[in-house]
Design an enzyme around this catalytic site. Structure first.
Site, PDB file in Angstrom:
ATOM      1  CG  ASN A  10     -12.849  41.840  46.266  1.00  0.00           C
ATOM      2  OD1 ASN A  10     -12.080  41.118  45.781  1.00  0.00           O
ATOM      3  ND2 ASN A  10     -14.295  41.729  46.072  1.00  0.00           N
TER       4      ASN A  10
ATOM      5  CG  HIS B 136      -5.937  47.761  48.498  1.00  0.00           C
ATOM      6  ND1 HIS B 136      -6.568  48.773  49.245  1.00  0.00           N
ATOM      7  CD2 HIS B 136      -4.974  47.727  48.462  1.00  0.00           C
ATOM      8  CE1 HIS B 136      -5.748  49.593  49.575  1.00  0.00           C
ATOM      9  NE2 HIS B 136      -4.379  49.035  49.017  1.00  0.00           N
ATOM     10  CB  CYS B 137     -11.637  46.689  51.029  1.00  0.00           C
ATOM     11  SG  CYS B 137     -11.827  47.870  49.577  1.00  0.00           S
ATOM     12  CB  ILE B 138     -10.506  42.429  53.616  1.00  0.00           C
ATOM     13  CG1 ILE B 138      -9.857  41.539  52.535  1.00  0.00           C
ATOM     14  CG2 ILE B 138     -12.025  42.854  53.185  1.00  0.00           C
ATOM     15  CD1 ILE B 138     -10.625  40.136  52.613  1.00  0.00           C
TER      16      ILE B 138
END
Length: 204
Positions: free
Chosen positions: A194, A196-198
């Site tokens: 989500n 934070h991942c991108i």
């Protein structure tokens, strides 16, 4: 995740997995983390969020919101497979101290859903080797912990009207000096991970 005061937060599921560090012991991994991140203490949690296709990345399970405070994905449903994972993390954190000897305060963030792929969301998705299939009814690893800390704001995912407001309220209490902004994030979740991942913060 790091707290800026010498503590790192990681999962065993990721860093002790043979697919990432097949020839390194826990102690060797810890020494490498200390050398590369400039930390003095590594807090080890076990597994990540249930059905997380990243293999258990810490940013879906828990976050060092500030020194001595950890936000943890949580469900009160003892029948949910996530309950045992989150309980294990809670118990480890309760027994831990950070790099400066402080006890860890744990703030539980409610888990949305559980959410699942709809038939429309999986129709036409091509599966290739090494990538998890996306089938209708499969569980999505949704987590409000997967937010981004920006200058003056928290950008958090919105997934579920039943839990979005409660999660946002807790984040506001943990980050009183920042505006909490929720954005519809199911489309990101469908691809895995989500907000934070991108994203990637840039240190000053």
């Amino acid at each position: 995740h790091v707290d800026g005061q010498g503590t790192a937060l990681v999962t065993e599921q990721v860093l002790l997995n043979p697919n990432r560090n097949p020839d390194r012991s826990r102690e060797e991994v810890e020494r490498q983390l200390m050398a590369c991140l400039g930390v003095d203490k590594v807090l080890w949690l076990g597994d990540g969020v249930f059905e997380d296709e990243t293999g258990g990345h810490i940013d879906n399970l828990a976050c060092l919101a500030k020194a001595g405070v950890v936000l943890l994905t949580w469900t009160d449903d003892r029948r949910d497979p996530q309950y045992a994972v989150s309980l294990d993390a809670l118990e480890r954190l309760a027994a831990a101290r950070d790099a400066r000897g402080r006890r860890i305060e744990v703030v539980k963030l409610p888990m949305p859903g559980p959410l699942r792929y709809s038939p429309d969301e999986t129709r036409g998705v091509q599966v290739r080797e090494g990538v998890r299939a996306r089938l209708a009814g499969m569980r999505l690893a949704a987590s409000y912990v997967n937010f981004y800390i920006a200058n003056g704001a928290i950008i958090m995912p919105f997934f579920d009207p039943r839990t979005d407001k409660a999660a946002a309220s807790k984040l506001k209490r943990v980050f009183p000096g920042r505006k909490v902004v929720g954005v519809p994030a199911r489309e990101i979740l469908l691809g895995g991970g989500n907000i934070h991942c991108i994203t990637q913060q840039v240190p000053r």
